[in-house]
Scaffold this motif. Structure first.
Motif, PDB file in Angstrom:
ATOM      1  N   GLN A  28       0.918 -19.563  -2.500  1.00 36.35           N
ATOM      2  CA  GLN A  28       1.996 -18.796  -2.168  1.00 36.35           C
ATOM      3  C   GLN A  28       1.646 -17.478  -1.892  1.00 36.35           C
ATOM      4  OE1 GLN A  28       4.353 -18.419  -5.807  1.00 36.35           O
ATOM      5  NE2 GLN A  28       5.727 -20.145  -5.322  1.00 36.35           N
ATOM      6  N   ALA A  29       0.421 -16.877  -2.226  1.00 33.84           N
ATOM      7  CA  ALA A  29      -0.374 -15.700  -2.104  1.00 33.84           C
ATOM      8  C   ALA A  29      -0.683 -15.890  -0.595  1.00 33.84           C
ATOM      9  CB  ALA A  29      -1.531 -15.368  -3.144  1.00 33.84           C
ATOM     10  N   GLU A  30      -1.398 -16.982  -0.185  1.00 30.61           N
ATOM     11  CA  GLU A  30      -1.736 -17.132   1.305  1.00 30.61           C
ATOM     12  C   GLU A  30      -0.605 -16.906   2.109  1.00 30.61           C
ATOM     13  OE1 GLU A  30      -6.097 -19.718   0.500  1.00 30.61           O
ATOM     14  OE2 GLU A  30      -3.824 -20.699   0.585  1.00 30.61           O
ATOM     15  N   LEU A  31       0.377 -17.875   1.914  1.00 28.23           N
ATOM     16  CA  LEU A  31       1.744 -17.781   2.826  1.00 28.23           C
ATOM     17  C   LEU A  31       2.024 -16.402   2.806  1.00 28.23           C
ATOM     18  CD1 LEU A  31       3.718 -18.836   4.466  1.00 28.23           C
ATOM     19  CD2 LEU A  31       5.013 -19.582   2.565  1.00 28.23           C
ATOM     20  N   ALA A  32       2.075 -15.550   1.540  1.00 27.33           N
ATOM     21  CA  ALA A  32       2.705 -14.295   1.755  1.00 27.33           C
ATOM     22  C   ALA A  32       2.014 -13.305   2.478  1.00 27.33           C
ATOM     23  CB  ALA A  32       2.762 -13.920   0.314  1.00 27.33           C
ATOM     24  N   LYS A  33       0.684 -13.542   2.553  1.00 30.26           N
ATOM     25  CA  LYS A  33      -0.290 -12.574   3.622  1.00 30.26           C
ATOM     26  C   LYS A  33       0.112 -12.805   4.725  1.00 30.26           C
ATOM     27  CE  LYS A  33      -4.781 -11.403   3.924  1.00 30.26           C
ATOM     28  NZ  LYS A  33      -6.214 -11.406   3.667  1.00 30.26           N
ATOM     29  N   ASN A  36       3.301 -11.022   5.561  1.00 25.31           N
ATOM     30  CA  ASN A  36       3.187  -9.631   5.204  1.00 25.31           C
ATOM     31  C   ASN A  36       4.216  -9.286   4.226  1.00 25.31           C
ATOM     32  OD1 ASN A  36       2.177  -7.203   5.779  1.00 25.31           O
ATOM     33  ND2 ASN A  36       3.670  -6.528   7.109  1.00 25.31           N
ATOM     34  N   CYS A  37       4.357 -10.272   3.082  1.00 27.57           N
ATOM     35  CA  CYS A  37       5.311  -9.739   2.142  1.00 27.57           C
ATOM     36  C   CYS A  37       4.305 -10.096   0.640  1.00 27.57           C
ATOM     37  CB  CYS A  37       6.454 -10.640   2.241  1.00 27.57           C
ATOM     38  SG  CYS A  37       6.214 -12.356   1.789  1.00 27.57           S
TER      39      CYS A  37
END
Length: 85
Positions: A28-33, A36-37
């Motif tokens: 989830q953190a990688e996708l968020a990066k 840009n969220c």
């Protein structure tokens, strides 16, 4: 108008997004990066707490590297013909 936030189609959309993200090997953190969220935004989308519009779905699919039509085909099968807006 019926409340569709917890509809079967919405549940399947969330499940499809989680599966596509995991298949892409993204947390989830990688996708968020990539989006840009914050990771919490991805978590809310995947849990169904935050609905997304079609433009956001396109952006998410691109970030995951998934084909939009493949994601939608799985969701379409879960939405009954008699579904009302």
């Amino acid at each position: 108008m019926s409340n569709t936030i917890h509809s079967k189609g919405q549940e399947v959309l969330c499940q499809v997004l989680v599966e596509a993200r995991k298949a892409a090997g993204l947390s989830q953190a990688e996708l968020a990066k990539k989006l840009n969220c914050q990771q919490s935004m991805v978590a809310r989308i995947e849990s169904g707490q935050r609905r997304i519009d079609v433009v956001e779905l396109i952006v998410i699919a691109r970030a995951i590297g998934a084909e939009l039509h493949d994601l939608l085909a799985n969701v379409e099968a879960a939405v009954p013909i008699s579904h009302h807006l």
